[in-house]
Design an enzyme around this catalytic site. Sequence first.
Site, mmCIF file in Angstrom:
data_model
loop_
_atom_site.group_PDB
_atom_site.id
_atom_site.type_symbol
_atom_site.label_atom_id
_atom_site.label_comp_id
_atom_site.label_asym_id
_atom_site.label_seq_id
_atom_site.Cartn_x
_atom_site.Cartn_y
_atom_site.Cartn_z
ATOM 1 N N ASP A 56 0.446 -7.793 11.638
ATOM 2 C CA ASP A 56 0.242 -6.798 10.589
ATOM 3 C C ASP A 56 1.066 -7.192 9.379
ATOM 4 O O ASP A 56 2.199 -7.675 9.507
ATOM 5 C CB ASP A 56 0.643 -5.406 11.065
ATOM 6 C CG ASP A 56 0.099 -4.310 10.168
ATOM 7 O OD1 ASP A 56 -0.913 -3.700 10.541
ATOM 8 O OD2 ASP A 56 0.677 -4.092 9.082
ATOM 9 N N ASP A 89 0.494 -11.895 6.792
ATOM 10 C CA ASP A 89 -0.917 -11.771 6.460
ATOM 11 C C ASP A 89 -1.725 -12.390 7.594
ATOM 12 O O ASP A 89 -1.476 -13.532 7.998
ATOM 13 C CB ASP A 89 -1.169 -12.505 5.137
ATOM 14 C CG ASP A 89 -2.635 -12.657 4.805
ATOM 15 O OD1 ASP A 89 -3.441 -11.837 5.285
ATOM 16 O OD2 ASP A 89 -2.975 -13.602 4.076
ATOM 17 N N ALA A 90 -2.691 -11.652 8.122
ATOM 18 C CA ALA A 90 -3.462 -12.142 9.275
ATOM 19 C C ALA A 90 -4.176 -13.447 8.960
ATOM 20 O O ALA A 90 -4.292 -14.323 9.830
ATOM 21 C CB ALA A 90 -4.473 -11.084 9.709
ATOM 22 N N ASP A 119 -8.542 -4.907 13.308
ATOM 23 C CA ASP A 119 -8.187 -3.490 13.131
ATOM 24 C C ASP A 119 -7.534 -3.344 11.764
ATOM 25 O O ASP A 119 -6.351 -3.027 11.643
ATOM 26 C CB ASP A 119 -7.253 -3.033 14.249
ATOM 27 C CG ASP A 119 -6.958 -1.542 14.184
ATOM 28 O OD1 ASP A 119 -7.691 -0.826 13.473
ATOM 29 O OD2 ASP A 119 -5.986 -1.093 14.821
ATOM 30 N N GLU A 174 -0.086 0.524 13.814
ATOM 31 C CA GLU A 174 0.387 1.712 14.537
ATOM 32 C C GLU A 174 0.608 1.457 16.020
ATOM 33 O O GLU A 174 1.257 2.235 16.710
ATOM 34 C CB GLU A 174 -0.600 2.853 14.369
ATOM 35 C CG GLU A 174 -1.894 2.650 15.114
ATOM 36 C CD GLU A 174 -2.892 3.767 14.868
ATOM 37 O OE1 GLU A 174 -2.883 4.710 15.655
ATOM 38 O OE2 GLU A 174 -3.656 3.678 13.904
ATOM 39 N N GLN A 223 0.824 -1.204 0.000
ATOM 40 C CA GLN A 223 0.000 0.000 0.000
ATOM 41 C C GLN A 223 0.861 1.258 0.000
ATOM 42 O O GLN A 223 2.039 1.227 0.357
ATOM 43 C CB GLN A 223 -0.934 0.007 1.202
ATOM 44 C CG GLN A 223 -0.227 -0.142 2.543
ATOM 45 C CD GLN A 223 -1.113 -0.711 3.632
ATOM 46 O OE1 GLN A 223 -2.326 -0.566 3.605
ATOM 47 N NE2 GLN A 223 -0.513 -1.368 4.610
#
Length: 348
Positions: free
Chosen positions: A144, A175-176, A193, A124, A69
Amino acid sequence: MGDVHTNGKTEHCNGSSKTNGTVMKNGFAGDAALRSSRPSLWFEEEIEEDLRWVFSVSKILHTGLSKFQNIALVDSGPFGKVLILDGKLQSAEADEFVYHEALVHPALIHHSNPKNVFIMGGGEGSTARETLRHKSVQNVVMCDIDKEVVDFCRAYLTSNREAFRSNRLDLIINDARAELEKQKDTFDVIIGDLADPVEGGPCYQLYTQSFYEKIVKQRLNSGGIFVTQAGPAGILSHGEIYTSIYNTLRQVFKFVVPYAAHVPSFSDTWGWIMASDQPLCKLSVEETDSRLKQRLTGDLRFLDGETMTAIFGLNKTVRRTLAGETHVYTEETARYIHGHGSAQTLSR
């Protein structure tokens, strides 16, 4: 989308070479009387094709393109440090506590004794920070996909440094979905999240019925609770993905509870959804306050018993749409937030 406008040129926070919209000089074209007193740097997010959200920026702290991203971290005028992914504001220093307290604490205080928690996303560190406030929590797995996001949030977001250093936190870059599939442990609470599902982004498959049913539910302990952020939930925006995610979870879990609160930096009301196969009984104001006092370290800034009652009280328009929603979120029938991811799509 997601551009930063300067006096006479456009700085792109999302790393793209194209701009959506016009360049703004001091934010208000033609307003010469005010021009000298206004900031010269602005961030603009396209909420819809004919609706944009603009605020001033004092400094660009980081921009880049990771494998997954576009990333930007800026210091804004009204909201402090702001994290932006794929041109979408993800979190703002000034009011992130509203989002993260609402995401984390309702699920954890509805659970009788949460010990093991899995966080999908949360790069974050704020979701981990709020989860680690709970004295009963022994282990938090935070997974994350984007190491670059995690690394610069750890460096720049000082309020989360203690959480990142906690010996109760197990930080995994993966990757979750893949991580949950290979996990042998089960969890009392799983928290989603994740970034909003945008077309071409890395997250939309983590909002699907198959993911909830075949992976998330299988990793929950008996009496476990799943909670996820579920996108905009305002009068005009709740039909984008919020009602679909709600209806999708109803196909998988026996008890599903939607709730929402206004987040100023998101320029909208935001939605979350809890789900479990055990009843999610409505707690009284007194019981909520008692559990928060007994279970947490430190004071919350947003959530208490009265606030919990308020955020679970959705307005009539949203309730009607939720009740009438028939769409089920699948890979083939995915709904997206306005916008488009511009990095590589995660291969599976």
